[in-house]
Enzyme design. Sequence first.
Site, PDB file in Angstrom:
ATOM      1  N   LYS A 208       0.855  -1.196   0.000  1.00 47.05           N
ATOM      2  CA  LYS A 208       0.000   0.000   0.000  1.00 47.05           C
ATOM      3  C   LYS A 208       0.887   1.242   0.000  1.00 47.05           C
ATOM      4  O   LYS A 208       1.782   1.371   0.831  1.00 47.05           O
ATOM      5  CB  LYS A 208      -0.902   0.009   1.246  1.00 47.05           C
ATOM      6  CG  LYS A 208      -1.924  -1.129   1.273  1.00 47.05           C
ATOM      7  CD  LYS A 208      -2.809  -1.017   2.515  1.00 47.05           C
ATOM      8  CE  LYS A 208      -3.612  -2.274   2.764  1.00 47.05           C
ATOM      9  NZ  LYS A 208      -4.731  -2.482   1.880  1.00 47.05           N
ATOM     10  N   GLU A 242     -12.785  -2.912   9.849  1.00 48.56           N
ATOM     11  CA  GLU A 242     -13.345  -3.373   8.576  1.00 48.56           C
ATOM     12  C   GLU A 242     -14.856  -3.466   8.693  1.00 48.56           C
ATOM     13  O   GLU A 242     -15.371  -3.785   9.770  1.00 48.56           O
ATOM     14  CB  GLU A 242     -12.810  -4.755   8.225  1.00 48.56           C
ATOM     15  CG  GLU A 242     -11.321  -4.805   8.037  1.00 48.56           C
ATOM     16  CD  GLU A 242     -10.878  -6.184   7.573  1.00 48.56           C
ATOM     17  OE1 GLU A 242     -10.827  -6.390   6.358  1.00 48.56           O
ATOM     18  OE2 GLU A 242     -10.617  -7.050   8.413  1.00 48.56           O
ATOM     19  N   HIS A 266       0.078  -7.500   9.473  1.00 45.25           N
ATOM     20  CA  HIS A 266      -0.301  -6.152   9.027  1.00 45.25           C
ATOM     21  C   HIS A 266      -0.148  -5.089  10.119  1.00 45.25           C
ATOM     22  O   HIS A 266       0.430  -4.029   9.887  1.00 45.25           O
ATOM     23  CB  HIS A 266      -1.756  -6.133   8.554  1.00 45.25           C
ATOM     24  CG  HIS A 266      -2.069  -7.168   7.523  1.00 45.25           C
ATOM     25  ND1 HIS A 266      -1.159  -7.609   6.607  1.00 45.25           N
ATOM     26  CD2 HIS A 266      -3.219  -7.847   7.256  1.00 45.25           C
ATOM     27  CE1 HIS A 266      -1.719  -8.507   5.815  1.00 45.25           C
ATOM     28  NE2 HIS A 266      -2.968  -8.677   6.194  1.00 45.25           N
ATOM     29  N   LYS A 366     -13.730  -6.932  12.548  1.00 49.63           N
ATOM     30  CA  LYS A 366     -14.599  -7.063  11.380  1.00 49.63           C
ATOM     31  C   LYS A 366     -16.002  -6.622  11.753  1.00 49.63           C
ATOM     32  O   LYS A 366     -16.356  -6.565  12.928  1.00 49.63           O
ATOM     33  CB  LYS A 366     -14.612  -8.521  10.920  1.00 49.63           C
ATOM     34  CG  LYS A 366     -13.260  -8.973  10.395  1.00 49.63           C
ATOM     35  CD  LYS A 366     -13.382 -10.117   9.435  1.00 49.63           C
ATOM     36  CE  LYS A 366     -12.049 -10.549   8.881  1.00 49.63           C
ATOM     37  NZ  LYS A 366     -11.543  -9.684   7.806  1.00 49.63           N
TER      38      LYS A 366
HETATM   39  C1  BG6 Z   1      -6.013 -10.085   5.021  1.00 44.24           C
HETATM   40  C2  BG6 Z   1      -6.849 -10.750   6.078  1.00 44.24           C
HETATM   41  O1  BG6 Z   1      -4.668 -10.440   5.162  1.00 44.24           O
HETATM   42  O2  BG6 Z   1      -6.146  -8.674   5.152  1.00 44.24           O
HETATM   43  C3  BG6 Z   1      -8.293 -10.345   5.936  1.00 44.24           C
HETATM   44  O3  BG6 Z   1      -6.722 -12.160   5.963  1.00 44.24           O
HETATM   45  C4  BG6 Z   1      -8.428  -8.839   5.950  1.00 44.24           C
HETATM   46  O4  BG6 Z   1      -9.093 -10.930   6.948  1.00 44.24           O
HETATM   47  C5  BG6 Z   1      -7.474  -8.203   4.953  1.00 44.24           C
HETATM   48  O5  BG6 Z   1      -9.756  -8.516   5.607  1.00 44.24           O
HETATM   49  C6  BG6 Z   1      -7.444  -6.699   5.099  1.00 44.24           C
HETATM   50  O6  BG6 Z   1      -6.719  -6.147   4.032  1.00 44.24           O
HETATM   51  P1  BG6 Z   1      -7.171  -4.799   3.333  1.00 44.24           P
HETATM   52  O7  BG6 Z   1      -6.130  -4.567   2.298  1.00 44.24           O
HETATM   53  O8  BG6 Z   1      -8.533  -5.014   2.783  1.00 44.24           O
HETATM   54  O9  BG6 Z   1      -7.162  -3.764   4.411  1.00 44.24           O
END
Ligand code: BG6
Length: 519
Positions: A208, A242, A266, A366
């Site tokens: 990103k 999310e 992440h 989530k």
């Molecule tokens: C993924 C996870 O690695 O990253 C997911 O397995 C999550 O559960 C996703 O939704 C989030 O990534 P982004 O790029 O949509 O923020």
Amino acid sequence: MKSPAPARRLPDSAEPAPPSTLIIFGASGDLTKRLLMPALYNLAREKSLDPAFEVIGVDHIERSEDEFRTYLTKSMQALVSEGGGEFEAKALDMEAWNWIAGRLGYLAGDFEDPETYRRLGERLDKRAGESGHSNAVFYLATAPRFFGMVSEQLGDAGLIKETEQGFRRIVIEKPFGSDLASAEALNRRILKVAGESQLYRIDHFLGKETVQNIMVLRFANGFFEPLWNRDHIDHVQITAAETVGVEHRGRFYEATGALKDMVPNHMFQLLAMTAMEAPNSFGADAVRSEKAKVIEAVRRWSPEEAVKNSVRGQYDAGTVRGQPVRPYTKEPDVSPDSNTETYVALKLMIDNWRWAGVPFYIRTGKSMSVRRTEIAIQFKRAPSILFRDTPAGMPDPNLLVFRIQPSEGVSLRFAAKVPGRTVRLGEVDMDFSYSDYFAAEPSTGYETLIYDCLIGDPTLFQRADNIEAGWSAVQPFLDSWAQAGDGVHLYKSGGSGPTAADALMKRDGRAWLPLNPGA
Ligand code: BG6
């Protein structure tokens, strides 16, 4: 404060990557159609791929190369017409897609069968004879249980051996292991057949633009660094909220949960970019060493402290963006009495000179009210002596927010005088939005990662020690939850997470930034 420079298209001057063959294991899977193909298509549009670039899809489904091309052409068209995913194209540029489609090959084979690798080897040799190069990237877009086995099979078939004619690299998706011990074991297994410099462990957050930009903001500007320490910063909040639930990934998610899915990878990338020392250079090892160091400095809590400093949540029924949402326990492939967390909040301390005493609070969940990933740096409050005899009251602390997604940008909150004859303070934001300055092409984030792998730049990939440091820092939470059998706090879908997470902050006299400011 907006004075936008003329919009400019990114990337500006990337040379095409060297000629190479990309072999995708898991060619019929979700990742290939949802992210890898759109990324290759975007790279083709940017002319970042060599004319001799080629893709070979490997999967167990028996089908011809024509059928494979038709399958992917249809899936690309569906992505464009359905919209809403990571691939933001409004229409398919057929010239670019045909460029890719004309370079797509397919090999049907079982990942466990050495014959698959023998045939693949033959193909690569034939290609080397024709094109004069034998550069190959093996992309493991498979279920994680295949990572070790496919790497070993590639090794046994002699396909990872580099020669003067070309490089051999392996890209490994996440999750890399499911705890510290399994990540170490997987590293050992793969490192028996390939050198560290051949391994590209993916964390797609590093693709990103805004994540990469944290380093630029911190180190290309003089005014952040002098303030970037325990003397001036009160605490840091990192949020990845999310709106989606677990969608069709119930089986995977049941065995994973929010902590393993998001934190050691992440969230720790965001934490490392924010907290690391300045590397000596932009060199891959310089950057990755600093990141590993700061994650290694995350305090390992005792089992009691780990329970006290963490909150697990699970979404219940509710409404997200106007749509009714069922509870997590009613999602497909999820146990009705599941104890898996879909939300986690943690308090972490970084035990080094710069950050001693500064808490880092992280939360991810989530089925929440908004999709928002951001890093908020809250500074220490200015002394309020000057204002004590005025109606102004205490000034609020300054807040610097890096918005990772959506509406990427940076904002700085500070106090200003409200116009009038008395001294009253108002909070104002100085706001920078990427879209005001730069007209970036739509990107899935995988473009940069694929391109970097093809040119041999591993800076944005995880080294073995980065992966292990991440797992080692979350292991106390995993262990203490397993021991304490700690339950999950339900939270309403479409909300801000469990109230227990608010209590985690309140205990320290702090509060999460609202997910819906002004709501
Ligand atoms: C993924 C996870 O690695 O990253 C997911 O397995 C999550 O559960 C996703 O939704 C989030 O990534 P982004 O790029 O949509 O923020």
